[in-house]
Scaffold this active site. Structure first.
Site: not given
Length: 303
Positions: A127, A176-178, A181
């Protein structure tokens, strides 16, 4: 002609983000089953909307077609998927597990392989945005899934997400989330250090904001980050230092495997590691500004 029955949706982790996501699922017409949680308020609220409750991940899998996981990180995800009372122990053929946590891609790919061997399918759909958007059903999600699985779950994802990006096969969502972030926490580290510089140079936080906050360098992250230093709002950006540190550790592991030179990411990670090690892991990311201020002999912005 009657519409086909909707799949039954399971939800594990009805915390800050999960409670709003689950609320949107049940409110928009999907049968919902939730795993009991030590914080009873969100569970009881969801039950009042029509959800049912079970006591283990295995029971949840037995009752559901699609299960969401929205927990802290990979150790918690693995505990819910594996073991005698885990999701895979149900032996539910065709079960789809959607991991909405920010997880280590190495773990994600291992779990996806285990799920496939058990006749289930695994998806990573982490998310972006905040509990406010979770409540409104307008979160962002970046999805790793095969095309057939994505087509099956997309209507459910759109119950709680306003922006759904299908990146490709499983694993790409968490990768991609990492990276996402890293950009966000990089902003936090930059703003915190810049604020300390400004204050040391004799400028107030308000003067800093009068320039940065009215120019091209302003963005949505800046707005929520600055609400602590400017207004003392502790709830504007509900993401803890320990979670930021965890995500940066996962990213460091990923880039080490890839052999990437990453000096900036290492510096960002170390800033959160220092604050976490100092016993301030439960504080929220905008409060990094106070920690960096203290390292420079300055009082907190909100003393």
């Amino acid at each position: 002609m009657n519409e086909p029955a909707r799949p039954t949706i399971g939800f594990i982790g009805v915390g800050l983000m999960g409670r709003g996501m689950a609320k949107n699922i049940v409110s928009k017409g999907w049968p919902l089953v939730v795993l009991g949680h030590r914080n009873r308020e969100p569970v009881e609220h969801l039950k009042s909307l029509g959800a049912t409750e079970v006591g283990s991940a295995r029971e949840l899998a037995e009752a559901c077609d699609i299960v969401h996981l929205c927990v802290t990180g990979s150790p918690q995800v693995e505990a819910m998927v594996r073991g005698d009372n885990g999701l895979l122990a149900a032996g539910k053929k065709g079960l789809i597990i959607i991991d909405c946590s920010t997880s280590n891609p190495v773990s994600t790919l291992a779990l996806a392989d285990e799920a496939q061997r058990a006749g289930a399918r695994y998806v990573d759909a982490p998310l972006s945005r905040t509990p406010k958007e979770a409540e409104a059903g307008t979160l962002d999600t970046m999805v790793g899934a095969d095309d057939e699985t994505f087509a099956t779950i997309e209507p459910v994802l759109r119950a709680w997400a306003g922006n759904v990006v299908h990146l490709g096969p499983v694993g790409l969502g968490h990768k991609m989330k990492l990276i996402n972030n890293f950009v966000a926490m990089g902003y936090a580290a930059l703003y915190a250090e810049a604020l300390a510089m400004a204050r040391k140079a004799g400028l107030s936080i308000e003067q800093f904001h009068s320039v940065i906050g009215s120019g091209r360098m302003r963005n949505g992250f800046y707005d929520t980050f600055m609400k602590w230093s400017l207004e003392g709002d502790p709830n504007a950006h509900l993401f803890t230092i320990s979670n930021a540190h965890k995500d940066m550790r996962y990213l460091a592991s990923m880039v080490a495997e890839l052999g990437i030179v990453n000096p900036l990411q290492a510096q960002v990670r170390n800033g959160f590691a220092a604050m976490d090690a100092a016993g301030q892991g439960d504080r929220h990311v905008p409060m990094l500004a106070d920690f960096i201020a203290g390292m420079n002999g300055l009082p907190p912005a909100r003393s």
